[in-house]
Structures are given as C-alpha cells and as structure tokens.
Design an enzyme around this catalytic site. Structure first.
Site, PDB file in Angstrom:
ATOM      1  N   ASP A 189      -4.766   2.084  40.077  1.00  9.57           N
ATOM      2  CA  ASP A 189      -6.113   2.630  40.150  1.00  9.57           C
ATOM      3  C   ASP A 189      -7.033   1.447  40.500  1.00  9.57           C
ATOM      4  O   ASP A 189      -6.651   0.290  40.347  1.00  9.57           O
ATOM      5  CB  ASP A 189      -6.475   3.199  38.766  1.00  9.57           C
ATOM      6  CG  ASP A 189      -7.938   3.537  38.645  1.00  9.57           C
ATOM      7  OD1 ASP A 189      -8.472   4.201  39.554  1.00  9.57           O
ATOM      8  OD2 ASP A 189      -8.562   3.124  37.644  1.00  9.57           O
TER       9      ASP A 189
ATOM     10  N   ASP B 132     -11.161   1.478  40.173  1.00  6.94           N
ATOM     11  CA  ASP B 132     -12.314   1.342  39.274  1.00  6.94           C
ATOM     12  C   ASP B 132     -11.874   1.166  37.828  1.00  6.94           C
ATOM     13  O   ASP B 132     -11.180   2.026  37.269  1.00  6.94           O
ATOM     14  CB  ASP B 132     -13.205   2.584  39.373  1.00  6.94           C
ATOM     15  CG  ASP B 132     -13.928   2.648  40.702  1.00  6.94           C
ATOM     16  OD1 ASP B 132     -14.636   1.696  41.040  1.00  6.94           O
ATOM     17  OD2 ASP B 132     -13.773   3.674  41.406  1.00  6.94           O
TER      18      ASP B 132
ATOM     19  N   GLU C 212     -17.681  -0.446  37.508  1.00  6.97           N
ATOM     20  CA  GLU C 212     -18.531   0.672  37.117  1.00  6.97           C
ATOM     21  C   GLU C 212     -19.930   0.248  36.661  1.00  6.97           C
ATOM     22  O   GLU C 212     -20.927   0.636  37.252  1.00  6.97           O
ATOM     23  CB  GLU C 212     -17.848   1.538  36.042  1.00  6.97           C
ATOM     24  CG  GLU C 212     -16.589   2.268  36.526  1.00  6.97           C
ATOM     25  CD  GLU C 212     -16.853   3.384  37.547  1.00  6.97           C
ATOM     26  OE1 GLU C 212     -17.990   3.525  38.017  1.00  6.97           O
ATOM     27  OE2 GLU C 212     -15.893   4.109  37.873  1.00  6.97           O
TER      28      GLU C 212
ATOM     29  N   GLY D  25     -15.594  11.100  40.503  1.00  6.63           N
ATOM     30  CA  GLY D  25     -16.186  11.343  41.816  1.00  6.63           C
ATOM     31  C   GLY D  25     -17.700  11.224  41.755  1.00  6.63           C
ATOM     32  O   GLY D  25     -18.364  11.960  41.020  1.00  6.63           O
TER      33      GLY D  25
ATOM     34  N   HIS E 252     -25.383  10.378  47.426  1.00  7.93           N
ATOM     35  CA  HIS E 252     -24.069   9.731  47.386  1.00  7.93           C
ATOM     36  C   HIS E 252     -23.806   8.943  48.665  1.00  7.93           C
ATOM     37  O   HIS E 252     -23.189   7.875  48.638  1.00  7.93           O
ATOM     38  CB  HIS E 252     -22.954  10.746  47.123  1.00  7.93           C
ATOM     39  CG  HIS E 252     -21.654  10.077  46.796  1.00  7.93           C
ATOM     40  ND1 HIS E 252     -20.562  10.105  47.619  1.00  7.93           N
ATOM     41  CD2 HIS E 252     -21.299   9.289  45.740  1.00  7.93           C
ATOM     42  CE1 HIS E 252     -19.586   9.379  47.079  1.00  7.93           C
ATOM     43  NE2 HIS E 252     -20.006   8.882  45.948  1.00  7.93           N
ATOM     44  N   LYS E 253     -24.308   9.455  49.773  1.00  4.42           N
ATOM     45  CA  LYS E 253     -24.154   8.740  51.045  1.00  4.42           C
ATOM     46  C   LYS E 253     -24.880   7.385  50.964  1.00  4.42           C
ATOM     47  O   LYS E 253     -24.354   6.350  51.336  1.00  4.42           O
ATOM     48  CB  LYS E 253     -24.748   9.604  52.167  1.00  4.42           C
ATOM     49  CG  LYS E 253     -24.156   9.329  53.485  1.00  4.42           C
ATOM     50  CD  LYS E 253     -24.525  10.382  54.489  1.00  4.42           C
ATOM     51  CE  LYS E 253     -24.304   9.774  55.873  1.00  4.42           C
ATOM     52  NZ  LYS E 253     -25.043  10.435  56.906  1.00  4.42           N
TER      53      LYS E 253
ATOM     54  N   THR F 259      -9.951   7.604  43.048  1.00  7.35           N
ATOM     55  CA  THR F 259     -10.872   8.709  43.266  1.00  7.35           C
ATOM     56  C   THR F 259     -12.071   8.258  44.107  1.00  7.35           C
ATOM     57  O   THR F 259     -12.805   9.066  44.645  1.00  7.35           O
ATOM     58  CB  THR F 259     -11.300   9.194  41.849  1.00  7.35           C
ATOM     59  OG1 THR F 259     -10.369  10.144  41.399  1.00  7.35           O
ATOM     60  CG2 THR F 259     -12.665   9.745  41.805  1.00  7.35           C
TER      61      THR F 259
HETATM   62  C1  XBP Z   1     -13.418   6.422  39.708  1.00  6.29           C
HETATM   63  C2  XBP Z   1     -14.480   7.397  39.964  1.00  6.29           C
HETATM   64  C3  XBP Z   1     -15.417   7.152  41.101  1.00  6.29           C
HETATM   65  C4  XBP Z   1     -16.328   5.965  40.931  1.00  6.29           C
HETATM   66  C5  XBP Z   1     -17.429   5.973  41.942  1.00  6.29           C
HETATM   67  O1  XBP Z   1     -12.375   7.045  38.948  1.00  6.29           O
HETATM   68  O2  XBP Z   1     -14.581   8.399  39.293  1.00  6.29           O
HETATM   69  O3  XBP Z   1     -16.222   8.296  41.216  1.00  6.29           O
HETATM   70  O4  XBP Z   1     -16.921   6.003  39.630  1.00  6.29           O
HETATM   71  O5  XBP Z   1     -16.944   6.036  43.248  1.00  6.29           O
HETATM   72  P1  XBP Z   1     -10.896   6.445  38.930  1.00  6.29           P
HETATM   73  P2  XBP Z   1     -17.495   7.131  44.296  1.00  6.29           P
HETATM   74  O6  XBP Z   1     -11.011   5.010  38.491  1.00  6.29           O
HETATM   75  O7  XBP Z   1     -10.185   7.270  37.885  1.00  6.29           O
HETATM   76  O8  XBP Z   1     -10.273   6.597  40.292  1.00  6.29           O
HETATM   77  O9  XBP Z   1     -18.978   7.156  44.175  1.00  6.29           O
HETATM   78  O10 XBP Z   1     -17.025   6.637  45.632  1.00  6.29           O
HETATM   79  O11 XBP Z   1     -16.870   8.447  43.908  1.00  6.29           O
HETATM   80 MG    MG Z   2     -10.307   4.030  36.776  1.00  4.30          MG
END
Ligand code: XBP
Ligand code: MG
Length: 230
Positions: free
Chosen positions: A10, A12, A19, A53, A80-81, A121
């Site tokens: 993974d 993030d 984050e 997401g 989000h963009k 994600t």
């Molecule tokens: C990561 C997420 C992502 C990020 C932000 O989850 O949930 O939404 O917080 O990225 P994980 P985006 O670590 O479980 O994959 O804004 O591109 O979604």
């Molecule tokens: Mg994660």
C-alpha cells in the site's frame, strides 16, 4: 506459506507519511482556493480516513456540511481535481517523505530478488511521481484507484495486481497500515502484514498475520528475514 514471490505495498500511510502533511494540506488548499470555509484539522481528517478515496471523502463531507447530494457530487469532483494538482506540487517540493524504515525494507527486498508491486486507492496522477521521487523505479506493477471502480476495503486493486502479474495469492504478501487496507488484502486471499501509524493505531487490524508498530518494528523486519534469508 509457500515460497514468497512478491510483496504488494500500500502507499498512503504504509510506504509514505502522506496523509496528515500531504493529502490533508492539499484538500485544505483546494477548499481555500475555491473560496470555501471548509477546513480539515488533524483529528477531523483522521476520522474522515475511514472513507477511502479523496473524491468520496470530499462528497461525504460536503453532504454532511450543508450541501445537497447533487451539489456535493459536482463540487467534490472539481475540488478533487484541484487537490490532485496541489498534491503533485507538494510531492515535487519534497513535502511527502518515505516512512521510517521504508527505504531499508525496499532495499532488502530488492536485494533478495522478490518482486515488489503497489496496490493503492490513491490517484495515479500523484502516485506515479511520488513513487519515482521517493523510491526511484523499484515497483513492477502499480495499480491505483484510477484503474479500479471499487476502492478498498474492496479487494479489487489487489486482485488486479495478482491478475496482471500472474502471481498466486499464497505466494505473495501485502503490507498495509489500516483496517480498510487489511480487509482488502485478506479478501483477495493474501496474507497481510499491518504496520500501523498514528492515524491507524486504533484500527481493527485483527485480520493481519502480523501487527507491527511501523516498518522498523523488529517483528516485521524479522518476518521478512525468516522468509527471504539474507
Ligand atoms: C488511501 C486513500 C486515498 C488518499 C488520498 O487509502 O484513501 O484516498 O487518502 O488520495 P489506502 P486520493 O492507503 O488504503 O490506499 O485523493 O488520490 O484518493
Ligand atoms: Mg494506507
């Protein structure tokens, strides 16, 4: 477990501390740029992380803060963009760093010859530059939230990695940081190592084979050492 052929990471919260000082900052900058008073402090953002997401997270927040579902959906898409664009800038400026122990672990795995992949994600537009910036081109197959319609805790992103690489789930292991991530990996038939962080230390990680206090935890380092030697 059979011989270990692949490690699926993974991003993030697992490979990078992205984050609190990355995504959260980018979301807040997008709110401000749009002239909105919405603001996600550190604790609020931690609660919102339950929704995977960024666009879904934004839509949920907007709907629960005075906007109609239709207004929330449109605004979430636009914000989000912009947020993605801002996140790319934060990455280029070096604001998103590898988590402690991430470089060492990736080096050990690379030296052992095991394949390394990514299942996230997050959105490809920032994932690619981040991985390149923080790790160089070390990951073979990278599947992001841009390629799958169901985000974690759905196993879709992991299943896509397995199907593209032809790797059997029993020959691979996932490394995750959160309850949603562990659930996704386990639902794909993978064994999962959970390396929690300050946002996920109270998550239910009971589906994981091993729960570690970060990537430097001797239990996690030892798990790989026992299977890969070196
Ligand atoms: C990561 C997420 C992502 C990020 C932000 O989850 O949930 O939404 O917080 O990225 P994980 P985006 O670590 O479980 O994959 O804004 O591109 O979604
Ligand atoms: Mg994660």
């Amino acid at each position: 477990m059979s011989r270990l052929e692949a490690v699926i990471f993974d991003v993030d919260g697992t490979l990078v501390d992205s984050e609190r000082d990355g995504h959260r900052v980018a979301f807040n900058e997008a709110f401000e740029e749009a002239g909105l008073t919405d603001y996600w402090d550190v604790d609020t953002y931690g609660q919102l992380l339950k929704i995977t997401g960024g666009a879904k997270r934004l839509a949920f927040w907007l709907e629960n803060n005075g906007r109609s579902p239709a207004e929330a959906a449109g605004l979430a898409k636009r914000l989000h963009k912009r947020k993605t664009h801002i996140m790319r800038r934060l990455i280029a400026d070096g604001h998103v760093q590898a988590r402690p122990g991430a470089h060492q672990l990736v080096d050990v795995l690379e030296a052992s010859g095991v394949a390394m992949h990514v299942a996230t994600t997050g959105t490809r537009a920032w994932v690619e530059p981040l991985l390149k910036h923080a790790f160089g081109d070390r990951f073979e197959t990278v599947i992001t939230g841009t390629e799958v319609s169901d985000l974690k805790p759905s196993p879709a992103v992991y299943l896509e990695v397995l199907s593209r690489t032809g790797c059997l789930p029993e020959r691979a292991v996932a490394v995750e940081d959160s309850a949603n991530g562990v659930q996704a990996a386990v639902a794909a038939g993978l064994c999962c190592l959970a390396a929690y962080n300050s946002y996920t230390c109270n998550d239910d990680l009971s589906g994981a084979t091993l729960v570690a206090d970060g990537l430097t935890d001797p239990a996690l380092v030892g798990w790989f050492h026992d299977r890969l030697g070196g």
